[in-house]
Design a protein around this motif. Structure first.
Motif, PDB file in Angstrom:
ATOM      1  N   HIS A 123      -6.930   1.229  -4.584  1.00 59.29           N
ATOM      2  CA  HIS A 123      -6.164   1.496  -5.466  1.00 59.29           C
ATOM      3  C   HIS A 123      -4.745   0.333  -4.256  1.00 59.29           C
ATOM      4  O   HIS A 123      -5.157   0.079  -3.474  1.00 59.29           O
ATOM      5  N   PRO A 124      -4.241  -0.578  -5.522  1.00 60.13           N
ATOM      6  CA  PRO A 124      -3.333  -1.369  -5.022  1.00 60.13           C
ATOM      7  C   PRO A 124      -2.667  -0.823  -3.641  1.00 60.13           C
ATOM      8  O   PRO A 124      -2.510  -1.563  -2.718  1.00 60.13           O
ATOM      9  N   SER A 125      -1.541   0.140  -3.251  1.00 58.80           N
ATOM     10  CA  SER A 125      -0.768   0.320  -2.552  1.00 58.80           C
ATOM     11  C   SER A 125      -2.067   0.468  -1.266  1.00 58.80           C
ATOM     12  O   SER A 125      -1.426   0.349   0.166  1.00 58.80           O
ATOM     13  N   LEU A 126      -3.132   0.630  -1.332  1.00 51.92           N
ATOM     14  CA  LEU A 126      -4.358   1.241   0.181  1.00 51.92           C
ATOM     15  C   LEU A 126      -4.496   0.001   0.469  1.00 51.92           C
ATOM     16  O   LEU A 126      -4.406  -0.090   1.645  1.00 51.92           O
ATOM     17  N   VAL A 127      -4.725  -0.472  -0.426  1.00 47.30           N
ATOM     18  CA  VAL A 127      -5.867  -1.764   0.245  1.00 47.30           C
ATOM     19  C   VAL A 127      -4.602  -2.756   1.057  1.00 47.30           C
ATOM     20  O   VAL A 127      -4.576  -3.439   2.076  1.00 47.30           O
ATOM     21  N   LYS A 128      -3.465  -2.934   0.287  1.00 51.49           N
ATOM     22  CA  LYS A 128      -1.774  -3.695   0.485  1.00 51.49           C
ATOM     23  C   LYS A 128      -2.066  -2.786   2.086  1.00 51.49           C
ATOM     24  O   LYS A 128      -1.550  -3.628   3.052  1.00 51.49           O
ATOM     25  N   ALA A 129      -2.044  -2.113   2.480  1.00 54.09           N
ATOM     26  CA  ALA A 129      -2.439  -1.005   3.826  1.00 54.09           C
ATOM     27  C   ALA A 129      -2.719  -1.564   4.714  1.00 54.09           C
ATOM     28  O   ALA A 129      -2.420  -1.881   6.100  1.00 54.09           O
ATOM     29  N   GLN A 142      -6.581   8.211  -1.882  1.00 50.08           N
ATOM     30  CA  GLN A 142      -6.548   6.743  -1.727  1.00 50.08           C
ATOM     31  C   GLN A 142      -4.188   6.763  -1.724  1.00 50.08           C
ATOM     32  O   GLN A 142      -3.578   6.840  -1.101  1.00 50.08           O
ATOM     33  N   ALA A 143      -3.610   7.239  -2.674  1.00 51.80           N
ATOM     34  CA  ALA A 143      -2.152   7.006  -2.852  1.00 51.80           C
ATOM     35  C   ALA A 143      -1.525   7.503  -2.140  1.00 51.80           C
ATOM     36  O   ALA A 143      -0.825   6.825  -0.561  1.00 51.80           O
ATOM     37  N   ALA A 144      -2.116   8.933  -1.540  1.00 50.77           N
ATOM     38  CA  ALA A 144      -1.220   9.601  -0.503  1.00 50.77           C
ATOM     39  C   ALA A 144      -1.461   8.646   1.115  1.00 50.77           C
ATOM     40  O   ALA A 144      -1.861   8.559   1.827  1.00 50.77           O
ATOM     41  N   LEU A 145      -3.337   8.053   0.996  1.00 47.94           N
ATOM     42  CA  LEU A 145      -3.175   7.428   2.170  1.00 47.94           C
ATOM     43  C   LEU A 145      -3.213   6.359   2.385  1.00 47.94           C
ATOM     44  O   LEU A 145      -2.122   5.958   3.618  1.00 47.94           O
ATOM     45  N   ALA A 146      -2.148   5.750   1.390  1.00 46.97           N
ATOM     46  CA  ALA A 146      -1.751   4.160   1.953  1.00 46.97           C
ATOM     47  C   ALA A 146      -0.494   4.814   2.577  1.00 46.97           C
ATOM     48  O   ALA A 146       0.619   4.390   2.762  1.00 46.97           O
TER      49      ALA A 146
END
Lengths: 454, 374
Positions: free
Chosen positions: A103-109, A318-322
């Motif tokens: 998920h984009p926000s996760l790989v960014k984090a 994934q979004a929550a993890l980010a």
């Protein structure tokens, strides 16, 4: 909820060639057709059907058993982690497919977090892949990079899935034991366990594709030192092999020790896949999110496996993890940051377990990291005459202890290849990422047990 | 690295057609009717179930050479998965029969030739992959067609892998039939289902397989040596959703009846709209996809930009994204390489979309129609 109903077949047993298909009464279908040779399993899983977790989780599922076996936190995850998941569950688009490799926000984090640690730029799209747990990361790496006929070096004891995953890829695991220095009755620590550099070098051959490293180590709790990692790195470079570095317990290191990433050593980034886990980072093993970090030319092969297997991981998780990661990334020097507060909390529990085990004459190996502690149980002198004779001592011991003392653990020979089992069969592993009431209950059992001895 | 890095099992399967279309659909201002996911939310009870699963007091936070017959057009992952397992895919095509003049074709008119199908079975055939309702066609295999497949599977002692993820999405009174329910088939069939498609929650990534224990145990062995667990909350939420559905099963309040009812309307809306620009949709009996014949465009605009030997439908789909702001998926990606040239005149639209999305589609089509007029 962990009632996994699977049957145990002993390792290496041959399948019957013709089987009777039993009818499915629930659906009202019945057939007595004979099963033919074709429905035998694919060769790649021959002998891989038994699994220690399936066996011991079933045993420990009895609610009256104090479960210090499977590495499953019974402490609450941080509240903000759960809140982020609740929020994510309500967002419409987070219930649909996301980007397959993460998920984009996760790989960014993840990229932001690990750039600080690697002191280098990490491309979120090409150098990170999000996987179905640490297991999924191992699976992708081994399937993507290891061929039938390859050799993969594994240090014993090892997290049990390394061997079957390597075999499933048609490759041969090559084992090398960690050995303990003599401790002459004094405190026994995971740092007393190490490998012989000469012996390790002797395991490398022209067929060696990779070595699997696990630091902090499960089950011993060893945190590999800079010197040890340098020896491994030098060999990887000399023999041009890959390193699959399972670092899921990377935040769980105790006072006096530091987690070091082998991928940061000169010459190692380009040949290392480093694995992390949300489950271990945030005490949410049920989320089944992990990640692999490495150079593009390796990660792309893990991506190929992913796109031909699971394709994507669950979006809301994934979004929550980010979001949870961002909260802690912003306060990494703060004692409140979960990456700092969890090891502090666990160190107290570790020390408690050490005192408890010592007080009853069990010899614990004090872990420098991870959330497991091993004890030598020979002095408990349990009467195992009722147990099956063909299993290693520690298997029998744990089953006996679960049944009779209502305390479960995991036998260390589950983490060994068949040749090494005898060396480790007096050792059992306890998990201490447990709430105080669980540890209180364990303490009561162990103290009562030792006071019953003549 | 001196040696070949990647495992040989990945040879030839590294390319993935979705990546290009997903990228394009982000780069341009588009109405995305390409990739198959609902752009409306799952039903409230599903969202609530997941919410509860994430905030409730559970410990939920605590995871040969064999030949495989693939009926095409087929969901594109069957082929690379077979190759990755070291198997050899053997393709047999569904073929369209022309509709009476002036009428739209139906996806159920795409049929297998029984003789051709039978000829694909050899003593080394390990499995056959069936997908009903079919992606991309939307064909719902009839009981008779399934009996044909079943007879051959039994005659040649072949395993049937039946992908039935769209099982609830059937229209016009058609019935979904599970091949596992036919005589002699339970013992040799693995049936696949999906929470994502059943509850409009593709992001949950929970699916399941059902079959006889003696085959399932091999899937369990793979499972325990790959992912080991699936996310707990997703499973708990799906369980709750099914419990809810069980109470409503067969009644108008059942999501498994409401969703296909609503999607049938979407289907019909899309079929009407697409025709206005000269696209010729085929009426699907199931799934949430339909394909449209673009032969007229192929005649009028044969030379669209594209790589040498790139099938026409891919060029057309890319042209449509860039020039008309609509995303659809070229159907040739659902065919094996040798057959792509024969089936390069269809594109696939997804209609499991919000009303607002369908209206936006209409606006783009109306603009397109105006541009067609001299």
């Amino acid at each position: 909820m962990f009632l996994v109903q699977r049957r145990l077949c002993s390792l290496g047993s041959q399948e019957k060639l013709l089987k009777k298909i039993y009818s499915s009464n629930a659906l009202g279908f019945s057939t007595s057709a004979k099963m033919a040779l074709k429905f035998k399993n694919a060769k790649r899983i021959e002998g891989l059907d038994s699994n220690v977790w399936v066996e011991f989780t079933k045993l420990a599922a009895d609610p009256s058993v104090v479960n210090l076996g499977q590495g499953l936190p019974d402490i609450s995850p941080p509240s903000y982690v759960k809140e982020e998941l609740s929020k994510a569950a309500l967002a419409d688009n987070l219930n649909q497919y996301t980007r397959g490799f993460g998920h984009p926000s996760l790989v960014k984090a993840l990229s932001s977090l690990y750039e600080k640690i690697y002191q280098n730029r990490i491309d979120p799209n090409e150098e990170i892949i999000v996987t179905v747990g640490g297991y999924g990361a191992l699976f992708n790496a081994i399937q993507g990079l290891v061929d039938p006929g390859d050799e993969v070096i594994i240090m014993v004891p090892f997290y049990d899935c390394y061997e079957p995953m390597v075999r499933m890829a048609g490759a041969t695991p090559v084992f090398i034991p960690l050995r303990s220095k003599p401790t002459d009755g004094m405190t026994w620590s995971s740092s007393d366990w190490t490998f012989s550099p000469q012996e390790l070098e002797s395991k490398f051959s022209s067929k060696t594709k990779a070595i699997i490293l696990n630091t902090p180590h499960n089950p011993i709790g060893k945190v590999y030192t800079r010197e040890e990692l340098q020896i491994i790195a030098d060999l990887c470079i000399k023999y041009d092999t890959l390193c699959i570095s399972d670092e899921v317990y990377e935040w769980l290191v105790y006072t006096g020790h530091k987690h070091i990433k082998i991928a940061t050593f000169p010459g190692m980034w380009e040949r290392t896949i480093t694995i992390g886990s949300a489950g271990k980072t945030f005490s949410v093993t049920g989320w089944k999110l992990g990640w692999s970090i490495g150079p593009k030319h390796l990660v792309k092969h893990l991506q190929t496996v992913q796109q031909n297997t699971f394709y994507t991981c669950a979006t809301p998780l994934q979004a929550a993890l980010a979001q949870a990661l961002w909260i802690d990334i912003k306060r990494m020097d703060d004692p409140e940051c979960y990456f700092n507060s969890l090891p502090k909390e666990l160190e107290v529990k570790r020390d408690r377990m050490v005192r408890l085990l010592n007080s009853v004459g069990l010899k614990p190996i004090i872990p420098d990291g991870g959330y497991f502690i091993i004890a030598d149980v020979s002095s408990l002198d349990a009467d195992l005459s009722d147990m099956k004779s063909d299993e290693p001592y520690d298997y029998k011991f744990v089953k006996w202890m679960t049944k009779n003392k209502k305390l479960s653990a995991i036998p260390i020979s589950a983490f060994c290849d068949s040749k090494s089992k005898p060396q480790f069969e007096k050792l059992v592993r306890f998990c201490f990422i447990k709430k105080d009431s669980t540890l209180d209950a364990a303490e009561e059992i162990i103290k009562a047990w030792s006071s019953q001895k003549p | 690295m001196a040696k070949q890095l990647q495992a040989r099992r990945l040879n030839g399967i590294d390319h993935n057609p979705w990546l290009e279309f997903i990228r394009l659909s982000k780069e341009y201002d588009v109405v995305n009717l390409g990739q198959g996911f609902p752009d409306f939310s799952p039903p409230d009870f599903a969202v609530q179930a997941f919410q509860q699963a994430t905030s409730g007091n559970f410990m939920l936070n605590q995871y040969t050479m064999a030949f495989v017959i693939i009926i095409e057009p087929a969901f594109d992952c069957y082929e690379p998965m077979t190759l990755m397992a070291g198997g050899r895919p053997v393709f047999v095509s569904l073929r369209p029969s022309p509709a009476p003049k002036g009428q739209l074709e139906h996806s159920n008119d795409w049929q297998l030739d029984p003789t051709e199908l039978a000829s694909k079975f050899t003593p080394r055939t390990k499995a056959l992959v069936l997908n009903t309702p079919n992606n991309p066609l939307g064909k719902v295999f009839s009981k008779m067609e399934l009996e044909l497949v079943a007879d051959l599977c039994q005659k040649h002692d072949v395993l049937c892998i039946s992908d039935e993820v769209y099982q609830w999405l059937v229209y016009d009174g058609h019935q979904h039939v599970s091949i596992a329910s036919l005589p002699g088939m339970w013992g040799r069939t693995l049936t696949i289902g999906s929470a994502g498609k059943s509850f409009s929650a593709t992001g949950w990534k929970v699916g399941w397989v059902m079959g006889p224990d003696n085959i399932m145990k091999h899937l369990r062995t793979v499972h325990q040596n790959s992912v080991f667990h699936c996310p707990t909350q997703g499973q708990a939420a799906v369980a709750q959703c099914f419990e809810q559905e069980q109470q409503h099963f067969g009644q108008p309040s059942s999501y498994f009846l409401q969703l296909p009812k609503a999607m049938q309307l979407n289907r019909d809306h899309m079929i009407r709209s697409l025709q206005s620009v000269g696209l010729k949709p085929l009426i699907p009996q199931g799934s949430y996809f339909l394909i449209a014949d673009i032969s007229d465009f192929k005649r009028k605009m044969p030379n669209l930009p594209g790589a040498e030997d790139e099938p026409y439908d891919r060029c057309f789909a890319k042209w449509m994204i860039k020039n008309k702001g609509l995303v659809a998926i070229p159907v040739s990606i659902f065919f094996s390489k040798p057959h792509q040239k024969d089936f390069d005149h269809y594109i696939r639209f997804c209609f499991v979309k919000d009303e607002a999305t369908l209206q936006a589609m209409d606006e783009r089509l109306q603009k397109w129609k105006r541009e067609l007029q001299p």
